[in-house]
Design a protein around this motif. Structure first.
Motif, PDB file in Angstrom:
ATOM      1  N   ASP A   1      -5.898  -6.260   9.405  1.00 36.77           N
ATOM      2  CA  ASP A   1      -6.206  -6.138   8.248  1.00 36.77           C
ATOM      3  C   ASP A   1      -5.520  -5.423   7.157  1.00 36.77           C
ATOM      4  O   ASP A   1      -5.317  -4.236   7.768  1.00 36.77           O
ATOM      5  CB  ASP A   1      -7.436  -6.514   7.340  1.00 36.77           C
ATOM      6  CG  ASP A   1      -8.168  -7.271   6.051  1.00 36.77           C
ATOM      7  OD1 ASP A   1      -6.743  -8.261   6.147  1.00 36.77           O
ATOM      8  OD2 ASP A   1      -8.559  -7.397   5.526  1.00 36.77           O
ATOM      9  N   PHE A   2      -4.948  -5.847   6.073  1.00 35.81           N
ATOM     10  CA  PHE A   2      -4.103  -5.208   5.029  1.00 35.81           C
ATOM     11  C   PHE A   2      -4.247  -5.772   4.555  1.00 35.81           C
ATOM     12  O   PHE A   2      -4.234  -6.755   3.640  1.00 35.81           O
ATOM     13  CB  PHE A   2      -2.480  -5.175   4.884  1.00 35.81           C
ATOM     14  CG  PHE A   2      -1.568  -4.423   4.782  1.00 35.81           C
ATOM     15  CD1 PHE A   2      -0.930  -3.457   5.834  1.00 35.81           C
ATOM     16  CD2 PHE A   2      -1.027  -4.814   3.878  1.00 35.81           C
ATOM     17  CE1 PHE A   2      -0.076  -3.030   5.237  1.00 35.81           C
ATOM     18  CE2 PHE A   2      -0.073  -3.965   3.105  1.00 35.81           C
ATOM     19  CZ  PHE A   2      -0.007  -3.411   3.803  1.00 35.81           C
ATOM     20  N   GLY A   3      -4.568  -4.340   2.821  1.00 35.89           N
ATOM     21  CA  GLY A   3      -5.465  -5.055   1.519  1.00 35.89           C
ATOM     22  C   GLY A   3      -4.088  -3.878   0.971  1.00 35.89           C
ATOM     23  O   GLY A   3      -4.121  -2.403   0.771  1.00 35.89           O
ATOM     24  N   VAL A   4      -4.232  -4.143  -0.432  1.00 35.68           N
ATOM     25  CA  VAL A   4      -3.344  -3.744  -1.570  1.00 35.68           C
ATOM     26  C   VAL A   4      -4.750  -2.846  -2.506  1.00 35.68           C
ATOM     27  O   VAL A   4      -5.916  -3.478  -2.501  1.00 35.68           O
ATOM     28  CB  VAL A   4      -3.009  -3.952  -2.411  1.00 35.68           C
ATOM     29  CG1 VAL A   4      -2.580  -3.355  -3.889  1.00 35.68           C
ATOM     30  CG2 VAL A   4      -1.729  -5.365  -1.964  1.00 35.68           C
ATOM     31  N   GLY A   5      -4.371  -0.967  -2.185  1.00 37.24           N
ATOM     32  CA  GLY A   5      -5.472  -0.851  -2.993  1.00 37.24           C
ATOM     33  C   GLY A   5      -5.430  -0.102  -4.185  1.00 37.24           C
ATOM     34  O   GLY A   5      -4.851  -1.007  -5.164  1.00 37.24           O
ATOM     35  N   ASN A   6      -5.257   0.948  -4.747  1.00 43.76           N
ATOM     36  CA  ASN A   6      -4.768   1.329  -6.083  1.00 43.76           C
ATOM     37  C   ASN A   6      -2.865   1.424  -6.099  1.00 43.76           C
ATOM     38  O   ASN A   6      -2.099   1.431  -4.872  1.00 43.76           O
ATOM     39  CB  ASN A   6      -5.070   2.659  -6.312  1.00 43.76           C
ATOM     40  CG  ASN A   6      -6.560   2.831  -6.285  1.00 43.76           C
ATOM     41  OD1 ASN A   6      -6.942   1.656  -6.651  1.00 43.76           O
ATOM     42  ND2 ASN A   6      -6.929   4.233  -6.220  1.00 43.76           N
ATOM     43  N   ALA A   7      -2.704   0.670  -7.020  1.00 48.46           N
ATOM     44  CA  ALA A   7      -1.105   0.598  -7.236  1.00 48.46           C
ATOM     45  C   ALA A   7      -0.437   1.030  -8.136  1.00 48.46           C
ATOM     46  O   ALA A   7      -1.324   1.049  -9.854  1.00 48.46           O
ATOM     47  CB  ALA A   7      -0.536  -1.193  -7.080  1.00 48.46           C
ATOM     48  N   GLY A   8       0.058   2.180  -8.497  1.00 47.77           N
ATOM     49  CA  GLY A   8       0.838   3.040 -10.159  1.00 47.77           C
ATOM     50  C   GLY A   8       2.248   2.944  -9.437  1.00 47.77           C
ATOM     51  O   GLY A   8       2.911   2.041  -9.096  1.00 47.77           O
ATOM     52  N   LEU A   9       2.395   3.572 -10.845  1.00 50.71           N
ATOM     53  CA  LEU A   9       3.879   3.090 -11.136  1.00 50.71           C
ATOM     54  C   LEU A   9       4.534   3.483  -9.911  1.00 50.71           C
ATOM     55  O   LEU A   9       5.950   3.302  -9.564  1.00 50.71           O
ATOM     56  CB  LEU A   9       4.472   3.841 -12.109  1.00 50.71           C
ATOM     57  CG  LEU A   9       5.847   3.902 -12.983  1.00 50.71           C
ATOM     58  CD1 LEU A   9       6.550   2.148 -12.955  1.00 50.71           C
ATOM     59  CD2 LEU A   9       6.097   4.136 -13.912  1.00 50.71           C
ATOM     60  N   PHE A  10       4.732   5.069  -9.641  1.00 48.59           N
ATOM     61  CA  PHE A  10       5.864   5.392  -8.252  1.00 48.59           C
ATOM     62  C   PHE A  10       4.425   5.897  -7.229  1.00 48.59           C
ATOM     63  O   PHE A  10       5.841   6.269  -5.930  1.00 48.59           O
ATOM     64  CB  PHE A  10       5.452   6.741  -8.736  1.00 48.59           C
ATOM     65  CG  PHE A  10       6.548   7.033 -10.106  1.00 48.59           C
ATOM     66  CD1 PHE A  10       7.494   7.083  -9.424  1.00 48.59           C
ATOM     67  CD2 PHE A  10       5.251   7.764 -11.120  1.00 48.59           C
ATOM     68  CE1 PHE A  10       8.151   7.532 -11.454  1.00 48.59           C
ATOM     69  CE2 PHE A  10       6.214   7.551 -12.603  1.00 48.59           C
ATOM     70  CZ  PHE A  10       7.504   7.906 -12.971  1.00 48.59           C
ATOM     71  N   GLU A  11       3.803   4.984  -6.891  1.00 49.69           N
ATOM     72  CA  GLU A  11       3.042   5.569  -5.358  1.00 49.69           C
ATOM     73  C   GLU A  11       1.978   4.755  -5.286  1.00 49.69           C
ATOM     74  O   GLU A  11       1.402   3.575  -6.542  1.00 49.69           O
ATOM     75  CB  GLU A  11       1.945   6.400  -5.468  1.00 49.69           C
ATOM     76  CG  GLU A  11       1.375   6.663  -4.020  1.00 49.69           C
ATOM     77  CD  GLU A  11       0.834   8.271  -3.703  1.00 49.69           C
ATOM     78  OE1 GLU A  11       1.497   8.929  -3.661  1.00 49.69           O
ATOM     79  OE2 GLU A  11      -0.316   8.128  -4.311  1.00 49.69           O
ATOM     80  N   GLN A  12       1.736   3.462  -3.915  1.00 45.66           N
ATOM     81  CA  GLN A  12       1.088   2.497  -3.997  1.00 45.66           C
ATOM     82  C   GLN A  12       0.662   2.355  -2.917  1.00 45.66           C
ATOM     83  O   GLN A  12       0.538   3.257  -1.829  1.00 45.66           O
ATOM     84  CB  GLN A  12       1.426   0.979  -3.390  1.00 45.66           C
ATOM     85  CG  GLN A  12       2.447   0.447  -5.260  1.00 45.66           C
ATOM     86  CD  GLN A  12       4.123   1.846  -4.977  1.00 45.66           C
ATOM     87  OE1 GLN A  12       4.589   1.557  -4.258  1.00 45.66           O
ATOM     88  NE2 GLN A  12       4.347   1.451  -6.468  1.00 45.66           N
ATOM     89  N   GLN A  13      -1.246   2.279  -2.861  1.00 47.61           N
ATOM     90  CA  GLN A  13      -1.895   3.088  -2.373  1.00 47.61           C
ATOM     91  C   GLN A  13      -2.327   1.181  -1.210  1.00 47.61           C
ATOM     92  O   GLN A  13      -2.700   0.854  -1.985  1.00 47.61           O
ATOM     93  CB  GLN A  13      -2.856   3.416  -2.173  1.00 47.61           C
ATOM     94  CG  GLN A  13      -4.304   3.439  -1.684  1.00 47.61           C
ATOM     95  CD  GLN A  13      -5.394   4.185  -1.708  1.00 47.61           C
ATOM     96  OE1 GLN A  13      -5.163   4.462  -2.674  1.00 47.61           O
ATOM     97  NE2 GLN A  13      -6.251   4.365  -0.581  1.00 47.61           N
ATOM     98  N   PHE A  14      -2.493   1.316   0.106  1.00 50.31           N
ATOM     99  CA  PHE A  14      -2.664   0.396   0.918  1.00 50.31           C
ATOM    100  C   PHE A  14      -3.773   0.780   1.927  1.00 50.31           C
ATOM    101  O   PHE A  14      -4.013   2.028   2.364  1.00 50.31           O
ATOM    102  CB  PHE A  14      -1.335  -0.277   2.000  1.00 50.31           C
ATOM    103  CG  PHE A  14      -0.568  -0.261   1.069  1.00 50.31           C
ATOM    104  CD1 PHE A  14      -0.088  -1.799   0.170  1.00 50.31           C
ATOM    105  CD2 PHE A  14       1.133   0.369   0.885  1.00 50.31           C
ATOM    106  CE1 PHE A  14       0.689  -2.183  -0.646  1.00 50.31           C
ATOM    107  CE2 PHE A  14       1.365  -0.017  -0.180  1.00 50.31           C
ATOM    108  CZ  PHE A  14       1.743  -1.367  -0.687  1.00 50.31           C
ATOM    109  N   ASN A  15      -4.564  -0.338   2.200  1.00 54.02           N
ATOM    110  CA  ASN A  15      -6.330   0.005   3.126  1.00 54.02           C
ATOM    111  C   ASN A  15      -6.046  -1.087   4.754  1.00 54.02           C
ATOM    112  O   ASN A  15      -5.630  -2.127   4.134  1.00 54.02           O
ATOM    113  CB  ASN A  15      -7.412  -0.542   2.494  1.00 54.02           C
ATOM    114  CG  ASN A  15      -7.602   0.289   0.912  1.00 54.02           C
ATOM    115  OD1 ASN A  15      -7.102   1.249   0.755  1.00 54.02           O
ATOM    116  ND2 ASN A  15      -7.578  -0.393  -0.180  1.00 54.02           N
ATOM    117  N   LEU A  16      -5.891  -0.314   5.236  1.00 51.85           N
ATOM    118  CA  LEU A  16      -5.996  -1.330   6.698  1.00 51.85           C
ATOM    119  C   LEU A  16      -6.414  -0.478   7.509  1.00 51.85           C
ATOM    120  O   LEU A  16      -7.097   0.086   7.316  1.00 51.85           O
ATOM    121  CB  LEU A  16      -4.406   0.010   7.446  1.00 51.85           C
ATOM    122  CG  LEU A  16      -2.698  -1.057   7.125  1.00 51.85           C
ATOM    123  CD1 LEU A  16      -2.969  -0.111   5.712  1.00 51.85           C
ATOM    124  CD2 LEU A  16      -2.400  -0.104   7.943  1.00 51.85           C
TER     125      LEU A  16
END
Length: 161
Positions: A40-55
């Motif tokens: 599974d792949f989901g989007v976590g926190n997304a900021g301007l310079f960095e994106q976090q994904f939950n796998l």
């Protein structure tokens, strides 16, 4: 005992210890490496310079003995370009001839994110080829490398014309 024979014994001891250490940094002889795939792949926190994904990773054990994992580090490539790096420290026991799941996070930069989705828009096909490569940290202290490839085809989710 002469100086030359002591040097040979010391060199032999160093080589023996190095071989033992190298042999202890993986699975037991004859054991197969586990398969690590993205479940599974989901989007976590997304900021301007960095994106976090939950796998959610599935770890399959093709061996007759269970093993315990206490950490993971990996890189995720999409369409042959580095997309994100990730780590996890969840403890998981993978049963013999079975599988277990590990929840991890991966972090991407804005540049990686824009490159990937720009390429998909140019290609006109919602297909992502991925490679996940890294190492599992076993509770026994060994590190086991892994590398798996797969593909996501999002066209099945799109409406048919």
């Amino acid at each position: 005992m002469g100086h030359g024979s002591r040097t040979r014994i010391s060199l032999a001891a160093v080589l023996f210890v190095a071989a033992c250490v190298a042999g202890c940094t993986g699975l037991p002889p004859g054991a197969q490496a586990p398969a690590v795939t993205i479940a599974d792949f989901g989007v976590g926190n997304a900021g301007l310079f960095e994106q976090q994904f939950n796998l959610k990773l599935r770890i399959q054990n093709p061996n007759p003995e269970e093993f315990r994992i206490d950490g993971i580090s990996f890189e995720l490539d999409i369409n042959e370009q580095l997309f994100a790096r990730g780590v996890g420290n969840q403890a998981v026991t993978v049963p013999r001839y079975g599988s277990g799941f590990m929840e991890v996070e991966a972090v991407s930069t804005l540049g990686s994110f824009i490159k990937q989705f720009g390429r998909v828009a140019q290609a006109g096909k919602p297909v992502f080829k991925y490679r996940i490569k890294g190492s599992l940290s076993l509770a026994a202290g060994a590190r086991v490398p892994f590398e798996e490839r797969g593909e996501f085809d999002f066209s099945a989710f799109a409406g048919k014309p």
